[in-house]
Design a protein around this motif. Structure first.
Motif, PDB file in Angstrom:
ATOM      1  N   VAL A 272      34.438  40.476  24.792  1.00 58.52           N
ATOM      2  CA  VAL A 272      33.881  40.857  23.484  1.00 58.52           C
ATOM      3  C   VAL A 272      35.042  41.078  22.521  1.00 58.52           C
ATOM      4  O   VAL A 272      35.961  41.873  22.802  1.00 58.52           O
ATOM      5  N   CYS A 273      35.007  40.341  21.397  1.00 53.02           N
ATOM      6  CA  CYS A 273      36.048  40.481  20.383  1.00 53.02           C
ATOM      7  C   CYS A 273      36.019  41.876  19.795  1.00 53.02           C
ATOM      8  O   CYS A 273      34.943  42.403  19.480  1.00 53.02           O
ATOM      9  N   THR A 274      37.195  42.486  19.652  1.00 51.10           N
ATOM     10  CA  THR A 274      37.270  43.849  19.118  1.00 51.10           C
ATOM     11  C   THR A 274      37.160  43.888  17.600  1.00 51.10           C
ATOM     12  O   THR A 274      37.215  44.963  17.010  1.00 51.10           O
ATOM     13  N   HIS A 275      36.979  42.706  16.982  1.00 43.59           N
ATOM     14  CA  HIS A 275      36.779  42.703  15.538  1.00 43.59           C
ATOM     15  C   HIS A 275      35.327  43.022  15.230  1.00 43.59           C
ATOM     16  O   HIS A 275      34.993  44.101  14.798  1.00 43.59           O
ATOM     17  N   LEU A 276      34.463  42.050  15.444  1.00 45.54           N
ATOM     18  CA  LEU A 276      33.042  42.256  15.153  1.00 45.54           C
ATOM     19  C   LEU A 276      32.153  41.891  16.331  1.00 45.54           C
ATOM     20  O   LEU A 276      30.960  41.763  16.159  1.00 45.54           O
ATOM     21  N   GLY A 277      32.752  41.697  17.469  1.00 47.75           N
ATOM     22  CA  GLY A 277      31.922  41.524  18.661  1.00 47.75           C
ATOM     23  C   GLY A 277      31.624  40.105  19.062  1.00 47.75           C
ATOM     24  O   GLY A 277      30.785  39.888  19.965  1.00 47.75           O
ATOM     25  N   CYS A 278      32.269  39.128  18.467  1.00 49.91           N
ATOM     26  CA  CYS A 278      32.047  37.746  18.912  1.00 49.91           C
ATOM     27  C   CYS A 278      32.665  37.514  20.294  1.00 49.91           C
ATOM     28  O   CYS A 278      33.349  38.377  20.830  1.00 49.91           O
ATOM     29  N   THR A 279      32.436  36.337  20.843  1.00 51.46           N
ATOM     30  CA  THR A 279      32.932  36.009  22.174  1.00 51.46           C
ATOM     31  C   THR A 279      34.078  34.990  22.033  1.00 51.46           C
ATOM     32  O   THR A 279      33.833  33.804  21.725  1.00 51.46           O
ATOM     33  N   LYS A 290      40.916  32.911  21.920  1.00 52.55           N
ATOM     34  CA  LYS A 290      40.743  32.624  20.490  1.00 52.55           C
ATOM     35  C   LYS A 290      39.307  32.909  20.104  1.00 52.55           C
ATOM     36  O   LYS A 290      38.375  32.396  20.723  1.00 52.55           O
ATOM     37  N   CYS A 291      39.177  33.771  19.102  1.00 51.58           N
ATOM     38  CA  CYS A 291      37.822  34.126  18.639  1.00 51.58           C
ATOM     39  C   CYS A 291      37.370  33.079  17.626  1.00 51.58           C
ATOM     40  O   CYS A 291      38.062  32.820  16.630  1.00 51.58           O
ATOM     41  N   PRO A 292      36.224  32.479  17.768  1.00 50.30           N
ATOM     42  CA  PRO A 292      35.740  31.445  16.840  1.00 50.30           C
ATOM     43  C   PRO A 292      35.211  32.022  15.536  1.00 50.30           C
ATOM     44  O   PRO A 292      35.041  31.276  14.586  1.00 50.30           O
ATOM     45  N   CYS A 293      35.010  33.285  15.477  1.00 49.36           N
ATOM     46  CA  CYS A 293      34.374  33.862  14.275  1.00 49.36           C
ATOM     47  C   CYS A 293      35.409  34.022  13.138  1.00 49.36           C
ATOM     48  O   CYS A 293      35.198  33.520  12.033  1.00 49.36           O
ATOM     49  N   HIS A 294      36.459  34.750  13.382  1.00 48.97           N
ATOM     50  CA  HIS A 294      37.417  35.038  12.312  1.00 48.97           C
ATOM     51  C   HIS A 294      38.844  34.704  12.714  1.00 48.97           C
ATOM     52  O   HIS A 294      39.796  35.117  12.055  1.00 48.97           O
ATOM     53  N   GLY A 295      38.983  34.014  13.815  1.00 47.16           N
ATOM     54  CA  GLY A 295      40.296  33.512  14.179  1.00 47.16           C
ATOM     55  C   GLY A 295      41.212  34.493  14.865  1.00 47.16           C
ATOM     56  O   GLY A 295      42.422  34.252  14.991  1.00 47.16           O
ATOM     57  N   SER A 296      40.674  35.551  15.359  1.00 47.32           N
ATOM     58  CA  SER A 296      41.531  36.506  16.062  1.00 47.32           C
ATOM     59  C   SER A 296      42.027  35.873  17.357  1.00 47.32           C
ATOM     60  O   SER A 296      41.304  35.138  18.037  1.00 47.32           O
ATOM     61  N   GLY A 297      43.297  36.179  17.713  1.00 45.45           N
ATOM     62  CA  GLY A 297      43.863  35.648  18.925  1.00 45.45           C
ATOM     63  C   GLY A 297      44.441  36.754  19.789  1.00 45.45           C
ATOM     64  O   GLY A 297      44.865  37.806  19.318  1.00 45.45           O
ATOM     65  N   GLY A 307      44.889  37.404  13.633  1.00 46.84           N
ATOM     66  CA  GLY A 307      43.525  37.569  13.156  1.00 46.84           C
ATOM     67  C   GLY A 307      43.182  39.005  12.846  1.00 46.84           C
ATOM     68  O   GLY A 307      43.994  39.924  12.922  1.00 46.84           O
ATOM     69  N   PRO A 308      41.936  39.224  12.498  1.00 46.22           N
ATOM     70  CA  PRO A 308      41.523  40.569  12.064  1.00 46.22           C
ATOM     71  C   PRO A 308      41.271  41.549  13.185  1.00 46.22           C
ATOM     72  O   PRO A 308      40.936  42.712  12.918  1.00 46.22           O
ATOM     73  N   ALA A 309      41.343  41.148  14.401  1.00 45.66           N
ATOM     74  CA  ALA A 309      41.049  42.091  15.493  1.00 45.66           C
ATOM     75  C   ALA A 309      41.997  43.271  15.414  1.00 45.66           C
ATOM     76  O   ALA A 309      43.218  43.087  15.383  1.00 45.66           O
TER      77      ALA A 309
HETATM   78 FE1  FES Z   1      36.468  37.928  16.515  1.00 47.29          FE
HETATM   79 FE2  FES Z   1      36.060  38.482  13.973  1.00 47.29          FE
HETATM   80  S1  FES Z   1      34.787  38.708  15.619  1.00 47.29           S
HETATM   81  S2  FES Z   1      37.708  37.672  14.893  1.00 47.29           S
END
Ligand code: FES
Length: 351
Positions: A272-279, A290-297, A307-309
């Protein structure tokens, strides 16, 4: 034959004469009996009274009475009243026994007239009344006998008027045996009545409503997998690799690395991405998540670098069981920024 009726005086005179002749003269021979009849016939008024049948001739008062009693069927008719009153049952008139001289004389006249073929007024009345007034069975009986007969008749009527059912006391003493019926017949008879059919229908409807309410009270639960599960032995996860075997089903990566503090450890990272919860996705060529939502790595050890994480990925509990198998416990969360990655439950040391 003449229609002139003998008077009472003439009859009595004739009777006295006959009685006197019977007392003074010796017993007549059978042959002289016939001669007495002409003698009587020679009297001035004799021809009108002389009966045609010798047996009907009175000989004495006792004979007259005996003849009257013997002819009891005639006496009641002659002595009965001329016509019964209206409403009086004809059969209820008892046979009257001659009581006086007038009754006796009337009977003699009726008898004499009948024997001589004369139809006097009294005889005609008697003949006319006789068919209407049925001669009772007690004709010729004495009053005492008639009363006794009436009592016997009433007793018979009382016996016939008794009820056909046995007395209550006798019925109570005898056990009432009801016809035995089979259970299916009784049950079918009961349930087929409108009363029981209505109650059965209402009970069925009530039962269906109860089942519906019970089902409504039970929530549509979603079966969740247990938080603890076995993933295999240490040999199944080589050093420097990330296993995505349980990512889709359990949401974890199994990582074997020595890139964190130089320790050769195996741990489980949450996907679970620590930014907004994407996978995020593991990019093996780039050795990063690599998060597909906002590019967090994130690096292979889970530390965020682009990225924003705002923070590293989280670890979940991992222990090595007595059976040599690794067991993940997702109920435990370990955050690196909080210094929880040092918890022995957050990794399994290798070697
Ligand atoms: Fe993963 Fe935003 S949710 S970068």
């Amino acid at each position: 034959m003449t229609d002139k009726k003998p008077s009472t005086a003439e009859i009595m005179a004739m009777l006295r004469k006959k009685s006197a002749e019977g007392a003074s003269a010796p017993p007549p021979a059978p042959a002289t009996e016939a001669s007495a009849v002409p003698a009587a016939a020679s009297a001035p008024a004799e021809p009108a009274v002389t009966p045609a049948t010798p047996a009907a001739k009175p000989k004495g008062t006792a004979d007259i009475m005996a003849a009257i009693r013997a002819k009891g069927a005639i006496a009641p008719v002659a002595a009965a009243p001329p016509a019964p009153a209206a409403g009086t049952p004809a059969s209820g008139t008892p046979a009257a026994k001659p009581k006086g001289t007038s009754d006796i004389m009337a009977a003699i006249r009726a008898k004499g007239a009948a024997a001589a073929g004369v139809a006097p007024a009294a005889a005609s009345v008697a003949v006319a009344v006789a068919p209407k007034v049925a001669a009772p069975a007690s004709a010729g009986k004495s009053p005492a006998e008639m009363i006794q007969a009436m009592r016997a008749g009433s007793a018979v009527v009382t016996e016939s008027a008794k009820p056909k059912f046995p007395p209550k006391s006798a019925a109570a003493g005898k056990k009432q045996e009801l016809p035995r019926r089979s259970f299916p017949a009784v049950f079918f008879e009961l349930i087929c009545t409108p009363y029981y059919m209505a109650w059965t229908l209402m009970s069925a409807i009530g039962g269906l409503w109860g089942l519906g309410i019970a089902r409504f009270m039970m929530p549509n639960t979603v079966l969740e997998l247990p938080s603890k599960f076995k993933i295999g032995s240490l040999g199944d996860f080589p050093l420097g690799t990330v296993s995505e075997k349980f990512k889709a089903s359990r949401g974890v990566w199994i990582v074997h690395t020595d890139s964190y503090d130089g320790q050769n450890v195996v741990y489980a990272l949450s996907s679970v991405c620590t930014h907004l919860g994407c996978t995020p996705s593991w990019l093996d060529a780039e050795q990063k998540y690599k998060c597909p939502c906002h590019g967090s790595g994130f690096y292979i050890n889970g530390i965020n670098f682009e990225g924003p994480a705002p923070r590293p990925l989280e670890r979940v509990g991992l222990v090595l069981g007595a059976d040599g198998l690794l067991e993940v416990d997702k109920s435990l969360k370990f955050q690196e920024e909080l210094g929880q990655w040092t918890d022995p439950k957050s990794f399994v040391r290798v070697g």
